[in-house]
Scaffold this active site. Structure first.
Site, mmCIF file in Angstrom:
data_model
loop_
_atom_site.group_PDB
_atom_site.id
_atom_site.type_symbol
_atom_site.label_atom_id
_atom_site.label_comp_id
_atom_site.label_asym_id
_atom_site.label_seq_id
_atom_site.Cartn_x
_atom_site.Cartn_y
_atom_site.Cartn_z
ATOM 1 C CG ASP A 54 -34.946 -7.325 106.376
ATOM 2 O OD1 ASP A 54 -33.638 -7.171 106.120
ATOM 3 O OD2 ASP A 54 -35.637 -8.204 106.592
ATOM 4 C CG ASP B 226 -30.429 -3.972 105.722
ATOM 5 O OD1 ASP B 226 -28.968 -4.008 105.594
ATOM 6 O OD2 ASP B 226 -31.004 -4.739 106.256
ATOM 7 C CD GLU C 216 -25.339 -2.902 106.420
ATOM 8 O OE1 GLU C 216 -25.660 -2.733 107.333
ATOM 9 O OE2 GLU C 216 -25.821 -3.915 105.801
#
Length: 154
Positions: A138, A7, A66
């Site tokens: 996170d 992430d 991501e």
């Protein structure tokens, strides 16, 4: 298969190394690469070194990250893209194949809805892995990204 989910973020980059065995998902390690408030070059170098260390220590076979999303804050999007580029470079230099998933795809894979909240994602990640995520969004997002890939690749 062992995957590292990322992430990306300039201040905090969440990571989770996971694997699937007999339809069970296991978190091998997870955490946050945190950067000091300094110049962009030092921050991305810190993230790069963190990714390299994780890959060297836990030997994932691929990396899932991501992908960018449209935001009203263009500056945030640019910074996230810079971090994502460094993450992809680190993976490429280590010979890992890279897979990108949009936030909506990850949320749909984990929660069943592309508009799920971070709290809903964390709750479902904890249900799927049977582990409590106490390191923040996170990390739960990184676990969700890794899970998304494992579900799609499996």
């Amino acid at each position: 298969m062992r995957v590292i989910g990322i992430d990306p973020g300039l201040r905090k980059t969440g990571y989770a190394v996971m694997e699937e065995s007999k339809k069970r998902f296991r978190i091998i390690t997870s955490g946050v690469i945190t950067t000091e408030k300094t110049t962009i070059d030092k921050r991305v170098l810190s993230i790069y070194n963190g990714i390299i260390t994780i890959v060297d220590n836990f030997a994932p076979t691929c990396l899932a990250v991501e992908s960018g999303f449209y935001s009203k804050n263009v500056d945030s999007l640019i910074k996230m893209s810079e971090v994502k580029g460094v993450v992809i470079l680190a993976a490429a230099l280590k010979g890992l194949e890279v897979f990108e998933y949009s936030p909506a795809i990850v949320k749909k894979a984990i929660v069943g809805r592309g508009s799920a909240t971070k709290e809903q994602v964390r709750f479902m990640v904890e249900q799927i892995t049977k582990e409590k995520i106490q390191k923040g969004f996170d990390v739960s997002d990184a676990v969700a990204i890794a899970l998304c890939h494992l579900q799609r690749a499996g």
